[in-house]
Design a protein around this motif. Structure first.
Motif, short mmCIF file in Angstrom:
data_model
loop_
_atom_site.label_atom_id
_atom_site.label_comp_id
_atom_site.label_asym_id
_atom_site.label_seq_id
_atom_site.Cartn_x
_atom_site.Cartn_y
_atom_site.Cartn_z
N TRP A 83 0.80 -1.23 0.00
CA TRP A 83 0.00 0.00 0.00
C TRP A 83 0.83 1.28 0.00
CZ3 TRP A 83 -5.50 -0.06 0.59
CH2 TRP A 83 -6.07 -1.32 0.84
N ASP A 84 2.11 1.23 -0.40
CA ASP A 84 2.98 2.40 -0.25
C ASP A 84 2.84 3.35 -1.43
OD1 ASP A 84 4.90 3.82 1.25
OD2 ASP A 84 6.50 3.10 -0.06
N THR A 85 1.72 4.04 -1.49
CA THR A 85 1.34 4.83 -2.66
C THR A 85 1.76 6.29 -2.54
OG1 THR A 85 -0.83 4.97 -1.58
CG2 THR A 85 -0.59 3.38 -3.36
N HIS A 86 3.05 6.56 -2.77
CA HIS A 86 3.58 7.92 -2.74
C HIS A 86 3.33 8.69 -4.04
CE1 HIS A 86 6.08 7.53 0.95
NE2 HIS A 86 6.24 6.28 0.56
N GLY A 87 3.10 7.96 -5.14
CA GLY A 87 3.05 8.60 -6.44
C GLY A 87 4.41 8.68 -7.10
N PHE A 88 5.32 7.78 -6.70
CA PHE A 88 6.66 7.79 -7.28
C PHE A 88 6.62 7.33 -8.75
CE2 PHE A 88 8.54 6.92 -2.82
CZ PHE A 88 8.53 8.28 -2.54
N ASN A 89 7.66 7.74 -9.51
CA ASN A 89 7.87 7.29 -10.89
C ASN A 89 6.64 7.53 -11.77
OD1 ASN A 89 10.51 6.36 -10.29
ND2 ASN A 89 9.64 4.48 -9.41
N PHE A 134 -4.48 7.29 -6.30
CA PHE A 134 -5.90 6.97 -6.36
C PHE A 134 -6.27 6.03 -7.50
CE2 PHE A 134 -5.56 10.75 -3.73
CZ PHE A 134 -6.27 10.32 -2.61
N PRO A 135 -5.72 6.19 -8.71
CA PRO A 135 -5.99 5.18 -9.75
C PRO A 135 -5.50 3.79 -9.35
CG PRO A 135 -5.13 7.19 -10.73
CD PRO A 135 -4.97 7.34 -9.25
N ILE A 187 -5.12 2.45 -6.16
CA ILE A 187 -5.95 1.79 -5.15
C ILE A 187 -7.35 1.51 -5.68
CG2 ILE A 187 -4.60 2.75 -3.25
CD1 ILE A 187 -6.93 4.65 -2.66
N GLU A 188 -7.82 2.31 -6.63
CA GLU A 188 -9.14 2.05 -7.23
C GLU A 188 -9.14 0.75 -8.03
OE1 GLU A 188 -9.95 5.48 -9.55
OE2 GLU A 188 -10.15 6.83 -7.83
N LYS A 189 -8.02 0.44 -8.68
CA LYS A 189 -7.95 -0.75 -9.53
C LYS A 189 -7.51 -1.99 -8.76
CE LYS A 189 -6.91 1.78 -13.82
NZ LYS A 189 -5.90 2.02 -14.88
N TYR A 190 -6.76 -1.81 -7.67
CA TYR A 190 -6.16 -3.00 -7.03
C TYR A 190 -6.50 -3.12 -5.55
CZ TYR A 190 -2.57 -6.28 -5.40
OH TYR A 190 -1.93 -7.31 -4.83
N HIS A 191 -6.02 -2.21 -4.72
CA HIS A 191 -6.11 -2.38 -3.28
C HIS A 191 -7.54 -2.36 -2.75
CE1 HIS A 191 -2.03 -0.93 -4.13
NE2 HIS A 191 -1.65 -1.65 -3.09
N LEU A 192 -8.32 -1.41 -3.20
CA LEU A 192 -9.70 -1.33 -2.71
C LEU A 192 -10.56 -2.49 -3.21
CD1 LEU A 192 -10.39 2.52 -2.85
CD2 LEU A 192 -9.64 1.14 -0.89
N PRO A 193 -10.48 -2.87 -4.49
CA PRO A 193 -11.29 -4.02 -4.93
C PRO A 193 -10.94 -5.33 -4.21
CG PRO A 193 -10.60 -2.73 -6.82
CD PRO A 193 -9.88 -2.16 -5.63
N ILE A 194 -9.66 -5.58 -3.95
CA ILE A 194 -9.31 -6.83 -3.30
C ILE A 194 -9.76 -6.82 -1.83
CG2 ILE A 194 -6.96 -6.29 -2.50
CD1 ILE A 194 -6.12 -9.03 -3.54
N LYS A 239 -2.64 15.26 4.21
CA LYS A 239 -2.46 16.21 3.11
C LYS A 239 -1.89 15.49 1.89
CE LYS A 239 -0.41 20.71 2.02
NZ LYS A 239 0.43 21.84 2.52
N ILE A 240 -2.58 15.65 0.79
CA ILE A 240 -2.14 15.03 -0.46
C ILE A 240 -0.88 15.73 -0.96
CG2 ILE A 240 -2.79 14.64 -2.87
CD1 ILE A 240 -5.67 14.35 -1.90
N ASN A 241 0.10 14.93 -1.42
CA ASN A 241 1.38 15.51 -1.81
C ASN A 241 1.36 16.03 -3.26
OD1 ASN A 241 1.75 13.30 -3.57
ND2 ASN A 241 2.98 12.16 -2.09
N GLU A 242 2.49 16.49 -3.73
CA GLU A 242 2.58 17.09 -5.07
C GLU A 242 2.40 16.07 -6.18
OE1 GLU A 242 6.25 19.16 -5.23
OE2 GLU A 242 5.64 20.74 -3.81
N ASN A 243 2.49 14.78 -5.84
CA ASN A 243 2.26 13.72 -6.82
C ASN A 243 0.81 13.24 -6.81
OD1 ASN A 243 5.01 13.67 -7.54
ND2 ASN A 243 5.49 12.25 -5.88
N ALA A 244 -0.08 14.01 -6.20
CA ALA A 244 -1.49 13.62 -6.07
C ALA A 244 -1.62 12.27 -5.36
CB ALA A 244 -2.17 13.59 -7.44
N SER A 245 -0.78 12.08 -4.34
CA SER A 245 -0.73 10.83 -3.58
C SER A 245 -0.48 11.16 -2.12
CB SER A 245 0.37 9.92 -4.14
OG SER A 245 0.16 9.67 -5.53
#
Length: 447
Positions: free
Chosen positions: A306-312, A317-318, A320-327, A361-367
């Motif tokens: 679940w380490d969703t920083h928005g790196f690379n 949000f896209p 966790i919407e496709k993977y983490h939340l559905p599972i 607070k959401i970071n500059e990577n929208a994460s």
């Protein structure tokens, strides 16, 4: 005084004697749970996007997802979790979890052992100076009798650079290590070959070979020279006992489950792992740890934690919407409902949490980044209240506003619910006396 002093020389202190006397008189904690299923969400799920929604906070905090009502008064969840919303009347949310460890290995160790690490350092490495996993403590103090293991974990050894401490017995000795299963329960040919004897090898022959091995070990004094080998003798004895256990082999036989049940849990490694956890506690295993992922992940829609920083150039949000939340939407309601329908939920404690939350607070990577200062743990069954919230975060989900709970306290609660005095003393390296928990049970969450 002489009698007590003499016993003290044998390692029995006065507090220990008083505690033993209290337990003998039935004054210790009454067991409310027979077993525990620990669903460890490595990487750090976002509390503010799942179980502690802040719909009235500024957009940069509340995020793009809407909150929906659940079937428990006053509890809202993410709009992407409609099935989860229907089982919130079965759970307690602890919304005031907090600590100060910002690195995965340190925070992960804290979550898996209930003991604060010596430093907040991503280079924290496993060692005998660190505390054991919850299940190993249970195996030491309240083991399952007979051939079944007390503690089973699978399917990953979690790591972030180095192996995260707190996954095994540490100074308690290898005999209290989990039965670790590094296999994918979703594999079509999932089985446990190490628990099945070759057709031409009887159990009696294996036992005879083991006796010969004991003689060789004694002659070479191997155990005297290898710290890593200490406790292996007893571990082998337990493994031999498991070889005889048709109950354990059948528990791992997921093919015995109807296809409808397997599909309900989801044909994923984690989904079938949750189903296996139900089968294991149903068989009599006392503590099962299911690791959501082998690593912190956060950049993939098909694997990882679940380490969703928005790196690379990824976005939280896209993903966790496709993977983490559905599972989670598929597995958590299915497991709790299945346990309930089978009459297992009342005495099976289910714990769902990560090592920390994510920044309000959401970071500059929208994460969102790491946030141990406030997060949520979900517990259900095993003597805890239903449709209940313990503690609260402030208006932006940044810090506890009411009844703060530390991982030490959650650990004490787990032991207490299992009927184990959370302040029981065990011996660490150098025969040093330590408590299995420094925390206080959260009595408010108990029925």
């Amino acid at each position: 005084m002489l009698k007590v002093g003499g016993l003290g020389l044998l390692g029995l202190t006065l507090p220990g004697l008083l505690r033993a006397e209290a337990l003998a008189k039935g004054k210790g904690p009454k067991p409310r749970a027979k077993s525990v299923i620990f669903l460890f969400q490595y990487g750090g799920p976002s509390h503010i996007d799942m179980f502690d929604m802040k719909p009235n906070a500024p957009e940069r905090i509340r995020g793009p997802h809407k909150a929906i009502a659940s079937n428990a008064d006053g509890i809202q969840v993410n709009e992407h979790l409609p099935r989860v919303s229907k089982i919130m009347d079965k759970v307690t949310l602890i919304r005031s979890m907090h600590h100060t460890m910002k690195n995965h290995n340190s925070a992960g160790y804290y979550a898996l052992s209930g003991h604060e690490p010596p430093s907040d350092d991503q280079r924290l490495r496993d060692s005998l100076s660190l505390f054991p996993a919850y299940g190993s403590v249970v195996d030491k103090l309240a083991p399952v009798s007979g051939e079944l293991p007390t503690f089973v974990s699978y399917p990953h050894v979690i790591a972030d650079g180095s192996i995260t401490p707190g996954q095994h017995a540490s100074f308690l000795g290898k005999v209290h290590d989990p039965l670790f299963v590094p296999l994918d329960p979703n594999s079509p040919n999932f089985n446990l070959p190490e628990l099945t004897l070759p057709s031409d090898l009887s159990y009696e022959r294996v036992s005879a070979r083991r006796e010969l091995q004991k003689l060789i070990d004694a002659q070479t004094r191997m155990m005297d020279y290898s710290v890593a080998a200490q406790g292996l003798d007893a571990y082998y004895e337990k493994a031999l006992a498991m070889l005889q256990s048709p109950r354990l082999r059948e528990a791992f036989n997921l093919s015995a489950e109807p296809d409808t049940v397997r599909e309900a849990y989801g044909r994923t490694t984690y989904g079938q792992g949750c189903l296996l956890a139900r089968r294991l506690v149903e068989t009599g295993v006392k503590f099962v740890t299911v690791y959501f992922a082998a690593n912190i992940g956060g950049q993939s829609t098909t694997e990882g934690g679940w380490d969703t920083h928005g790196f690379n150039n990824t976005r939280m949000f896209p993903i966790i919407e496709k993977y983490h939340l559905p599972i989670t939407e598929q597995t958590l309601p299915t497991l709790l409902n299945d346990l309930g329908e089978r009459g297992l939920l009342d005495d099976t404690l289910v714990l769902w949490m990560g090592e920390f939350g994510r920044t309000p607070k959401i970071n500059e990577n929208a994460s969102r980044d790491h946030w141990p200062q406030c997060y949520t743990a979900l517990i259900a069954g095993g003597g805890v209240k239903r449709g209940f919230v313990q503690g609260a975060s402030d208006k932006n989900g940044m810090y506890p506003a009411e009844n703060p709970v530390r991982p030490d306290d959650l650990a004490a609660t787990i032991f207490y619910l299992l009927g184990i005095d959370p302040h029981t003393e065990v011996r660490a390296v150098g025969n040093r006396p330590v408590l299995i928990s420094e925390g206080k049970p959260v009595m408010e969450v108990m029925v």
